[in-house]
Design a protein around this motif. Structure first.
Motif, mmCIF file in Angstrom:
data_model
loop_
_atom_site.group_PDB
_atom_site.id
_atom_site.type_symbol
_atom_site.label_atom_id
_atom_site.label_comp_id
_atom_site.label_asym_id
_atom_site.label_seq_id
_atom_site.Cartn_x
_atom_site.Cartn_y
_atom_site.Cartn_z
ATOM 1 N N SER A 83 98.119 -46.011 -33.930
ATOM 2 C CA SER A 83 98.696 -45.223 -32.843
ATOM 3 C C SER A 83 97.963 -45.517 -31.543
ATOM 4 O O SER A 83 96.734 -45.562 -31.504
ATOM 5 C CB SER A 83 98.588 -43.734 -33.185
ATOM 6 O OG SER A 83 99.129 -42.949 -32.154
ATOM 7 N N ASP A 84 98.730 -45.725 -30.476
ATOM 8 C CA ASP A 84 98.098 -45.975 -29.182
ATOM 9 C C ASP A 84 98.694 -45.023 -28.145
ATOM 10 O O ASP A 84 99.435 -44.106 -28.486
ATOM 11 C CB ASP A 84 98.261 -47.437 -28.751
ATOM 12 C CG ASP A 84 99.715 -47.864 -28.673
ATOM 13 O OD1 ASP A 84 100.569 -47.007 -28.345
ATOM 14 O OD2 ASP A 84 100.006 -49.040 -28.933
ATOM 15 N N SER A 103 93.686 -40.998 -32.898
ATOM 16 C CA SER A 103 93.095 -42.296 -32.640
ATOM 17 C C SER A 103 92.458 -42.291 -31.250
ATOM 18 O O SER A 103 92.862 -41.521 -30.365
ATOM 19 C CB SER A 103 94.156 -43.399 -32.713
ATOM 20 O OG SER A 103 95.014 -43.329 -31.583
ATOM 21 N N GLN A 104 91.489 -43.137 -31.045
ATOM 22 C CA GLN A 104 90.798 -43.183 -29.761
ATOM 23 C C GLN A 104 91.756 -43.494 -28.620
ATOM 24 O O GLN A 104 91.688 -42.883 -27.536
ATOM 25 C CB GLN A 104 89.676 -44.220 -29.807
ATOM 26 C CG GLN A 104 88.537 -43.855 -30.756
ATOM 27 C CD GLN A 104 87.434 -44.897 -30.769
ATOM 28 O OE1 GLN A 104 87.389 -45.789 -29.927
ATOM 29 N NE2 GLN A 104 86.531 -44.787 -31.740
ATOM 30 N N ASN A 125 100.309 -38.806 -34.429
ATOM 31 C CA ASN A 125 99.230 -39.761 -34.694
ATOM 32 C C ASN A 125 99.501 -40.469 -36.027
ATOM 33 O O ASN A 125 99.934 -39.844 -36.995
ATOM 34 C CB ASN A 125 97.885 -39.055 -34.758
ATOM 35 C CG ASN A 125 96.728 -40.044 -34.770
ATOM 36 O OD1 ASN A 125 96.643 -40.906 -33.922
ATOM 37 N ND2 ASN A 125 95.853 -39.932 -35.757
#
Length: 322
Positions: free
Chosen positions: A231-232, A262-263, A227
Motif C-alpha cells: 500500500s502506498d 504502511s510507511q 491498508n
C-alpha cells in the motif's frame, strides 16, 4: 422523569425498501429478485399476528439499500424524530435493506440518541421466497419496540438484538447475516418474548437534526482507504490533488491489525492532515478496537470503517455549525 412507557402504545413502522420488500418471479429464487417492490403496509399485512398491535405505517423511501443516500438519511431522521415526539408512540420500527443497514443504524443513533426504541430490521430473502425471513424479523422488531427496557437505536435480525454501534453484516447470503463485534449482542427474541442478556450501555449524545444539510452537495465528502500489502499514498495524493470543491474533508483508513499502516500510506495521510483534511484510523479486522496513541493518527476506537466514516461526517457537520 419520562413516563412514555405507561402512556404510549403505538408502534410506527417506517418503510425504506430493501430485500424485505423485494419480489422474484420464481419463489425458489433467493438471489435474482428486485428489491423495494412492496409497500410497508403490505409487509405488515403479511404478518397476521401484527393485527393485534396498534400500528401505523409510513413509506419514507423505496430503494435498494446499496443506493442509500444523504437525502434519504435526512428525511428518515426527521420522520423518526417526529414520531418519537408523540406521546402515544412507544417506538419506531424501520424496514431497511441489509447492505447499508449498519450505517443507517449508527447514523440515526448519533443524530438522535433516542430514549424510546428505534428498531431497524430487514431480510436476506425476498418477500416471495419459499422460506422468507422478513415476516418473522418484522414481528420480532415490533416486540422489541414494545419492550419497556428497550431504548436507543437497535437492530433486530434472526432473533438477535444488536446495538447500533457494534452490529455488522458478516455474511453475504445466510439468514443470520448480522453479528455484534466481540460477541456484544444485547438480547434475543424467543417466540415473541424479549430476553435481554446484557445492558444497553451508555449512549453517546446525539448531534441533533439541525446539523444535517438540506442539499446533498453540502454534506462533507469522506472517503475510505484500505491498508494492504504494498500500500502506498498515491490514492491519498490523488484525492488531495483535486479541486477545492472536490477535495475530501475527511479520510478514514482501514488499517491492518490494530490500525497499522504502511510507511508510505501513513506519510500521505499525514500530508492530508497538514492540508486540513481530517483523518480517522480504523481496522479492516472484523472486531476489536484501534488503540489510541499520542504518536499515531487519530483512532476510530471500535467503530468499523463504514461507521467511522459516518462519525467523521457528523463531526465535520457539527463543527461547521459551531
Amino acid at each position: 422523569m419520562e413516563t412514555h412507557e405507561a402512556e404510549a402504545n403505538q408502534v410506527v413502522v417506517l418503510g425504506t425498501g430493501g430485500t424485505i420488500a423485494g419480489t422474484a418471479a420464481d419463489p425458489g429464487d433467493n438471489v435474482g429478485y428486485q428489491a423495494a417492490q412492496l409497500g410497508v403496509a403490505q409487509l405488515v399485512s403479511a404478518v397476521p399476528a401484527l393485527a393485534a398491535v396498534s400500528l401505523a405505517c409510513e413509506q419514507v423511501a423505496q430503494l435498494d439499500s446499496k443506493d442509500m443516500d444523504f437525502a434519504t438519511w435526512r428525511q428518515l431522521a426527521i420522520r423518526v424524530a417526529a414520531h418519537l415526539a408523540r406521546e402515544d408512540v412507544a417506538g419506531v420500527v424501520i424496514t431497511h435493506g441489509t447492505d447499508t443497514l449498519e450505517e443507517t443504524a449508527y447514523f440515526l443513533q448519533r443524530v438522535l440518541a433516542p430514549k424510546k426504541p428505534v428498531i431497524l430490521t430487514a431480510a436476506m430473502r425476498p418477500a416471495t421466497a419459499l422460506q422468507t425471513d422478513g415476516p418473522q424479523n418484522l414481528l420480532d422488531a415490533v416486540a422489541v419496540a414494545q419492550d419497556p427496557q428497550a431504548s436507543g437505536v437497535l437492530v433486530v435480525f434472526a432473533g438477535v438484538i444488536h446495538a447500533a454501534e457494534q452490529v455488522r453484516k458478516a455474511h453475504s447470503y445466510r439468514v443470520d447475516a448480522f453479528v455484534s463485534s466481540d460477541g456484544a449482542r444485547l438480547g434475543l427474541v424467543e417466540e415473541g418474548q424479549v430476553r435481554w442478556v446484557q445492558g444497553l450501555g451508555q449512549a453517546r449524545p446525539g448531534v441533533g437534526l439541525e446539523v444535517l444539510p438540506t442539499a446533498a452537495k453540502d454534506w462533507p465528502r469522506v472517503e475510505i482507504l484500505l491498508n494492504h500489502v504494498a500500500s502506498d499514498g498515491r490514492l491519498v495524493r490523488a484525492l488531495l490533488a483535486q479541486s477545492t470543491d472536490d477535495k475530501p474533508g475527511g479520510l478514514v483508513v482501514a488499517g491492518t491489525g490494530n490500525g497499522s499502516l504502511s510507511q508510505d500510506l501513513e506519510a500521505a495521510l499525514r500530508e492530508a492532515q497538514a492540508q486540513g483534511v481530517r483523518v480517522l484510523r480504523s481496522t479492516r479486522c472484523d472486531a476489536g478496537p484501534v488503540t489510541a496513541s499520542a504518536d499515531a493518527l487519530p483512532s476510530a476506537g471500535a467503530l468499523s470503517p463504514v461507521k467511522a466514516r459516518v462519525e467523521l461526517i457528523l463531526q465535520l457537520l457539527n463543527e461547521s455549525k459551531s
